[in-house]
Design a protein around this motif. Structure first.
Motif, PDB file in Angstrom:
ATOM      1  N   LYS A 278       0.799  -1.240   0.000  1.00  0.00           N
ATOM      2  CA  LYS A 278       0.000   0.000   0.000  1.00  0.00           C
ATOM      3  C   LYS A 278       0.826   1.282   0.000  1.00  0.00           C
ATOM      4  O   LYS A 278       0.381   2.294  -0.521  1.00  0.00           O
ATOM      5  N   TYR A 279       2.024   1.250   0.567  1.00  0.00           N
ATOM      6  CA  TYR A 279       2.790   2.488   0.609  1.00  0.00           C
ATOM      7  C   TYR A 279       3.592   2.716  -0.671  1.00  0.00           C
ATOM      8  O   TYR A 279       4.148   3.769  -0.893  1.00  0.00           O
ATOM      9  N   LYS A 280       3.703   1.664  -1.503  1.00  0.00           N
ATOM     10  CA  LYS A 280       4.581   1.854  -2.660  1.00  0.00           C
ATOM     11  C   LYS A 280       3.864   1.837  -4.009  1.00  0.00           C
ATOM     12  O   LYS A 280       4.426   2.306  -4.990  1.00  0.00           O
ATOM     13  N   ARG A 318       8.277   4.298  -5.416  1.00  0.00           N
ATOM     14  CA  ARG A 318       6.846   4.197  -5.724  1.00  0.00           C
ATOM     15  C   ARG A 318       6.628   3.791  -7.172  1.00  0.00           C
ATOM     16  O   ARG A 318       7.456   4.039  -8.035  1.00  0.00           O
TER      17      ARG A 318
END
Ligand SMILES: Nc1ncnc2c1ncn2[C@@H]1O[C@H](COP(=O)(O)OP(=O)(O)OP(=O)(O)O)[C@@H](O)[C@H]1O
Ligand SMILES: [Mg+2]
Length: 419
Positions: A278-280, A318
Motif C-alpha cells: 500500500k505504501y509503494k 513508488r
C-alpha cells in the motif's frame, strides 16, 4: 555460330542452324543486321499467340518484353538473362546472346518457366510449413524438458522438505519452551538476589555481586530473550522455505477441481499482501466479468500471491500496479503488470527455474515462480511474461475454463482393470 553470306553481303544464319532451331521446343528469335527479327521458330509463334492472339507476328509480343537496356548489357557481356512476368500467368526466362566479334549477330531465347515458378512457390510453401512445424516441435520439446526438470526437482524437493520438516518442527517448539524456561530461571535468580539482599550477610552480598559481575549476568539477562527471538525468527524463515518446497513438489491433490470465481480469489489475495504494497504502489484495476474457472482456488491464489509479491518487490520507491482480467476462446486470464525494474532477456529464460533468484539472501529463495509454473501446468494453463528493463513487467496467467476430460478409452481400461 555458323553463318552463310547473305544477298546484301552481310552474313546470314546457316541452314544447319536454322534447321536445329526449327526442331527445338524453346522459342528462339534471330535478329538481322537491322536489329529486327529475321528468323523465328514455330515455338515463337505458339508462345506469341498465347500472349497476344491479335499480334501480326508471333515474335512481336516476345520482343516487346525485352527491356530497353538489355541489349546494351548483352553486347557488353556477350549475354544477358532475366525472368520476366509476361502477363496471363506466364513467366518467361529471356536470354539474349550476342556473337563475340560480330555485334549484329544476335539472338534471343524465350523459355516458359511458369511451371518452374509455380513449383518453386510450392516448394517455398512446403519449406515454410516445415519450418513452422519444426519451430512448434522445438517449443514442445522445450516445454517437455521444462516439465521433466520440474518433476525431478519436485521429487528432490519433496524428499528434502520431508526430512527437514520434523527436526525444524521440534527445534521451533523447543525454542519456544526454552524461552519460557529461561524466563522462569531468571525470575528465580532475581528472587534469590532479593532474598539475599534482605537476609544475607555483607560478605555473602559482596560475593554474589562479584559473581554477578564476573558472569555478566545483567548483560545476559538483557541479551538472552533477543537471542532466542532471533533464533525463532530464523527457524520460522526455514519453515517458510520448507513449506514452499512442499508446495512446489505437491503433485496433484486428491480432491477434484471445482468451478471458482477467479476475481474473488484475486481480490482476497490482494487483501493479504496489501500491507506490503500500500505504501509503494498506485493500484489500477481493469476487470471484465469472468465465467467460473475449474481449478483449485487455493493454489491459484498462491500463484497470484507470488506474482503480486514479485511485482511489489520489483518496484523501488513508488510505482504502479495494474491488474486486469478477461476471458475469450474458452480461457480466462489475469494479468499483473508492474512498473518495476523489468527483467533482462537473458534472465527471462531462467526465472521459472527453481532457486533462480536475483534477490538478497533471506529475501527470496527463487521458488516463487517455479511453484507458479507447476501449479499452472497442472491446471493445463500457461503463464506469459513480457518485460522491458527499466519499464516494467507483465505476468499473464491463462487458464482453461474447463479442465480437459480424461480420454473415455483410458477410463474404460482403468475400470476393466479394477473389475
Ligand atoms: N515482476 C517482476 N519484475 C522483475 N523481476 C522479476 C519479477 N518477477 C520475478 N522476477 C525475477 O525472477 C526471479 C525469480 O522469481 P521467483 O518469484 O521465482 O523468486 P524470488 O522472488 O526471487 O524468490 P521467492 O519468490 O522464492 O521469495 C526474481 O528473483 C526476479 O529476478
Ligand atoms: Mg517471488
Amino acid at each position: 555460330m555458323n553463318a552463310i553470306a547473305g544477298r546484301d553481303g552481310a552474313q546470314e544464319w546457316s541452314e544447319d542452324l536454322l534447321m536445329v532451331l526449327a526442331m527445338t521446343d524453346v522459342a528462339v528469335v534471330l535478329f538481322g543486321p537491322d536489329g529486327r527479327p529475321s528468323h523465328t521458330n514455330a515455338t515463337v509463334d505458339a508462345l506469341g499467340a498465347r500472349l497476344d492472339p491479335s499480334a501480326a507476328s508471333g515474335a512481336d509480343p516476345l520482343v516487346r518484353l525485352i527491356p530497353e537496356q538489355a541489349w546494351d548489357a548483352a553486347a557488353r557481356d556477350g549475354r544477358w538473362c532475366a525472368e520476366v512476368d509476361a502477363g496471363n500467368d506466364v513467366t518467361l526466362e529471356i536470354k539474349l546472346l550476342v556473337a563475340p566479334g560480330d555485334r549484329q549477330r544476335r539472338l534471343a531465347v524465350f523459355t516458359d518457366v511458369s511451371q518452374r515458378s509455380a513449383r518453386e512457390a510450392e516448394m517455398q510453401r512446403r519449406h515454410d510449413e516445415l519450418q513452422l512445424t519444426y519451430e512448434r516441435l522445438a517449443g514442445a520439446q522445450e516445454q517437455l524438458l521444462q516439465s521433466e526438470k520440474m518433476a525431478s526437482i519436485g521429487q528432490l524437493a519433496a524428499g528434502v522438505a520431508h526430512e527437514i520438516n520434523n527436526p525444524i518442527g521440534y527445534v521451533h517448539s523447543n525454542l519456544g519452551t526454552l524461552q519460557e524456561y529461561v524466563g522462569s530461571l531468571f525470575s528465580l535468580i532475581e528472587a534469590y538476589a532479593a532474598a539475599l539482599q534482605e537476609h544475607g550477610t555483607p560478605e555473602q552480598l559482596e560475593t554474589l555481586q562479584a559473581l554477578r559481575e564476573r558472569l555478566d549476568i545483567d548483560f545476559i539477562n538483557g541479551d538472552l530473550p533477543q537471542l532466542l527471538a532471533e533464533s525463532r525468527e530464523g527457524i520460522e524463515r526455514v519453515t517458510k522455505i520448507v513449506q514452499d518446497l512442499k508446495d512446489f513438489s505437491r503433485v496433484g491433490r486428491d480432491e477434484p477441481m471445482r468451478p471458482s470465481d477467479l476475481e474473488k480469489g484475486l481480490e482476497s489475495t490482494l487483501n493479504i499482501v496489501w500491507n506490503d504494497l500500500k505504501y509503494k504502489v498506485r493500484l489500477e484495476k481493469y476487470y471484465s466479468p469472468l465465467p467460473p474457472v475449474e481449478c483449485h482456488p487455493s493454489e491459484i491464489n498462491q500463484v497470484l500471491m507470488n506474482l503480486l509479491i514479485n511485482a511489489g518487490q520489483a518496484i523501488e520507491g513508488r510505482g504502479t500496479l495494474v491488474l486486469a482480467t478477461g476471458s475469450e476462446d474458452g480461457e480466462a486470464w489475469i494479468s499483473i503488470s508492474d512498473s518495476g525494474c523489468g527483467i533482462p532477456d537473458e534472465a527471462l529464460q531462467r526465472i521459472f527455474d527453481p532457486f533462480y533468484t536475483t534477490k538478497a539472501i533471506g529475501r527470496g529463495t527463487g521458488l516463487g515462480l517455479a511453484i507458479c509454473y507447476s501449479i499452472i501446468a497442472k491446471h493445463h494453463g500457461r503463464i506469459e511474461v513480457s518485460s522491458r528493463v527499466g519499464v516494467g513487467s507483465t505476468f499473464r496467467v491463462v487458464l482453461p475454463l474447463e479442465q480437459p476430460r480424461a480420454e473415455p478409452a483410458a477410463e474404460h481400461v482403468a475400470s476393466d482393470q479394477q473389475a
